[in-house]
Design an enzyme around this catalytic site. Structure first.
Site, PDB file in Angstrom:
ATOM      1  N   SER A 110      25.490  14.266  51.543  1.00  0.00           N
ATOM      2  CA  SER A 110      25.129  13.084  52.338  1.00  0.00           C
ATOM      3  C   SER A 110      26.271  12.090  52.234  1.00  0.00           C
ATOM      4  CB  SER A 110      23.823  12.467  51.827  1.00  0.00           C
ATOM      5  OG  SER A 110      22.748  13.358  52.011  1.00  0.00           O
ATOM      6  N   LYS A 166      24.332   4.666  47.349  1.00  0.00           N
ATOM      7  CA  LYS A 166      25.492   5.234  48.038  1.00  0.00           C
ATOM      8  C   LYS A 166      25.200   5.464  49.513  1.00  0.00           C
ATOM      9  CE  LYS A 166      25.766   9.477  48.198  1.00  0.00           C
ATOM     10  NZ  LYS A 166      25.374  10.590  49.098  1.00  0.00           N
ATOM     11  N   LYS A 214      20.887  11.655  58.836  1.00  0.00           N
ATOM     12  CA  LYS A 214      20.514  11.508  57.423  1.00  0.00           C
ATOM     13  C   LYS A 214      20.478  10.036  57.027  1.00  0.00           C
ATOM     14  CE  LYS A 214      19.469  12.306  53.189  1.00  0.00           C
ATOM     15  NZ  LYS A 214      20.246  13.101  52.217  1.00  0.00           N
TER      16      LYS A 214
END
Length: 287
Positions: A95, A238, A170
């Site tokens: 990701s 993140k 995502k």
């Protein structure tokens, strides 16, 4: 098809295990040896560098923490690009920043190598059970070629657009999950302050409109105030940082996301970055 797998962490190891169970020849590389040894015992072949994995494999999967790690594994010393040849496929299931994905794909395309981005959702349990949701960006012809492999790791495998689209979707997922966890945490912490046990509140509302997959999967953590990681605060932090980077690039408005990212950062500063992201409940219940 010979498959290479680079990155055998909390998600990568069970995903690679499912490929072995499906009968694929698997070549693996990881910085730490424990996961490699476990997969070797199941039939995988270990390699000493990403370059060697690429030399042995038709399809190379990477599952790493963030964009810099993916770039290092592919383009660094003894990286994938040093051992790969025209016609092979790189599938990054990390990701990461979709802008970085597009840049990496362009470099690989220059040497005749196709790249897909295929991040996943479903957490460690989904990886273990082979029930991940996999969102894929890249050419249709390449997607069709790798879909049977991806289906050994996930129950939903969807091409969502061209390269970079996988990670964009995502990020949509991660924004929604973060906002949902924050809402669940705020509401249940409010209820506890008013004398309502979170587990009782859950039983009362789970079948109504407030019910959600987040509520179902995170209620045990919240009710027991035990936050063993399934997906760490630092990783969600993140992802939201990547969303903010894209927000600036495209001129979007992520005001809720900024607020929740700030909470994740403060939890991380308190030394809670390795806890499950449902530890947002700690923020609302005030440590």
């Amino acid at each position: 098809m010979n498959i290479g797998f680079i990155g055998l962490g909390i998600m990568g190891k069970p995903m690679a295990t499912n490929l072995l169970k499906a009968g694929y020849p698997l070549y693996v590389y990881n910085r730490s040896s424990q996961a490699v040894d476990e997969l070797k015992a199941l039939g995988a072949t270990s390699k000493s560098s990403p370059r060697e994995v690429a030399e042995a494999s038709d399809m190379i999967i990477t599952m790493l923490p963030d964009s810099p790690q993916v770039e290092q594994v592919i383009f660094g010393d003894n990286g994938v690009i040093a051992g790969i040849s025209s016609g092979k496929i790189v599938v990054d299931m990390s990701s990461i920043n979709p802008i970085a994905v597009k840049q990496m794909a362009a470099k690989l395309d220059a040497v005749g190598v196709s790249m897909l981005d295929a991040p996943v959702s479903g957490g460690q349990l989904g990886a273990i059970e082979g029930k991940l949701a996999i969102m894929v960006g890249g050419p249709q012809i390449m997607f069709d070629q790798v879909k049977p492999v991806l289906e050994k790791m996930g129950t939903t495998v969807t091409r969502v657009g061209d390269i970079g689209a996988g990670n964009t979707v995502k990020l949509i997922n991660q924004i929604m999950v973060a906002i949902n966890i924050a809402g669940v945490s705020e509401a249940l912490a409010f209820g506890k302050k008013a004398g309502i046990d979170p587990a009782i509140a859950y039983e009362a509302i789970r079948g109504g409109l407030a019910g959600s997959r987040v509520l179902e999967t995170k209620i045990e953590n919240i009710s027991k105030e035990s936050f063993k990681p399934g997906f760490r605060v630092q990783l969600h932090e993140k992802d939201l940082n990547n969303a903010i980077a894209v927000e600036k690039e495209i001129g979007a408005n992520l005001s809720f996301t900024h607020h929740i990212l700030d909470m994740f950062k403060k939890l991380d500063q308190l030394g809670l970055g390795t806890e499950d992201h449902s530890a947002l409940y700690r923020w609302y219940s005030r440590l």
